[in-house]
Each structure stands twice: as structure tokens, then as C-alpha cells.
Write a protein that holds these residues in place. Structure first.
Motif, short mmCIF file in Angstrom:
data_model
loop_
_atom_site.label_atom_id
_atom_site.label_comp_id
_atom_site.label_asym_id
_atom_site.label_seq_id
_atom_site.Cartn_x
_atom_site.Cartn_y
_atom_site.Cartn_z
N TYR A 167 3.86 111.37 -45.86
CA TYR A 167 3.70 112.73 -44.88
C TYR A 167 2.19 112.98 -45.45
N ASP A 226 -1.24 115.07 -46.34
CA ASP A 226 -1.32 116.43 -46.52
C ASP A 226 -2.61 116.75 -45.71
N PHE A 259 -4.21 117.93 -41.53
CA PHE A 259 -3.65 118.31 -40.55
C PHE A 259 -3.55 117.36 -39.44
N GLN A 276 0.54 115.51 -35.68
CA GLN A 276 0.59 116.21 -36.88
C GLN A 276 1.85 116.24 -37.62
N TYR A 277 1.58 116.23 -39.04
CA TYR A 277 2.83 116.03 -40.27
C TYR A 277 3.33 117.34 -40.66
N GLY A 278 2.88 118.64 -40.36
CA GLY A 278 2.94 119.63 -40.71
C GLY A 278 4.59 119.95 -40.97
N ASP A 279 5.18 119.81 -39.69
CA ASP A 279 6.77 120.10 -39.85
C ASP A 279 7.52 119.28 -40.69
N ARG A 286 6.47 117.21 -42.90
CA ARG A 286 6.10 117.43 -44.46
C ARG A 286 6.98 118.48 -45.14
N SER A 287 6.83 119.82 -44.32
CA SER A 287 7.56 121.30 -44.91
C SER A 287 8.96 120.79 -45.01
#
Length: 122
Positions: free
Chosen positions: A66, A68, A70, A83-86, A88-89
Motif C-alpha cells: 500500500y 504511502d 497519494f 489512490q491507495y489512501g482508503d 492503506r488506512s
């Protein structure tokens, strides 16, 4: 409810409630001194350091799966951004919970990092 039954209920509550309060206070004092024999008590005084070490061990592996950043490119030559934000979180939350649980159960920092990795499938 009659007055007698009410008074008896209050008396029982006072007696047993006070005993429960004393027992709870004794358990808390023992846990703070590190003398508790319970399974769910932190086994080390350096829980925070162990947690941070396990998280640092896992960070590199999480960055590979995932990213880090954007946006991360999916390959194939195009400008496909994902986008891996969701994801990753969610992975961080799951791994964090697994690390804390493992440390509470008496694992070392390395074992806790492995438990965190296993919880998110890496």
C-alpha cells in the motif's frame, strides 16, 4: 415494591457494591505495580516502545503493498493512477489492532509485527 423490600435491596447493593469497589481498586493497584497475574494486563512497562518498534518493522512491508504516496502507478505504460489512501488506512487500523493485541498477550515486538502483517495478509 414494599418499603421493606426496597430497604433490603439498598442494603444488599451497599454491601456487595462496596466489596466490588474494593476488589476492583485492588486489581487496578496491582496492575499499576506490575503484580497482576491476569492475562489481559500489559506485561511490560514499555508497551509504547514495543508498539512503536513493531509498527516501524511493519512499515516497510506495508509501503510495498500500500504505497504511502497519494497516487501510485499501476504499470502498463499509461497514466493510470490509483489512490491507495482508503485501503492503506484500513490496513493500518487492522495491523495496529493486531499489534496491540499481540503485545497485550505477551508477544515480543518482532512477534507483534508478524501478527500485524498476518492480519492484513502480507
Amino acid at each position: 415494591m414494599t418499603a421493606f423490600a426496597y430497604l433490603m435491596a439498598k442494603l444488599k447493593w451497599l454491601i456487595f457494591g462496596t466489596q466490588a469497589d474494593r476488589k476492583g481498586r485492588k486489581l487496578a493497584d496491582n496492575a499499576e505495580r506490575g503484580q497482576s497475574s491476569g492475562q489481559r494486563v500489559y506485561h511490560r512497562r514499555n508497551f509504547k516502545e514495543d508498539y512503536n518498534a513493531a509498527s516501524a518493522m511493519l512499515k516497510g512491508r506495508m509501503d510495498a503493498k500500500y504505497p504511502d504516496t497519494f497516487h501510485a502507478r499501476l504499470g502498463g505504460g499509461g497514466n493510470n493512477a490509483y489512490q491507495y489512501g482508503d485501503k492503506r488506512s484500513q490496513a493500518v487500523d487492522t495491523a495496529s489492532t493486531a499489534i496491540a493485541q499481540a503485545l497485550r498477550d505477551g508477544a515480543t515486538a518482532h512477534e507483534a509485527a508478524e501478527a500485524g502483517a498476518a492480519s492484513i495478509g502480507i
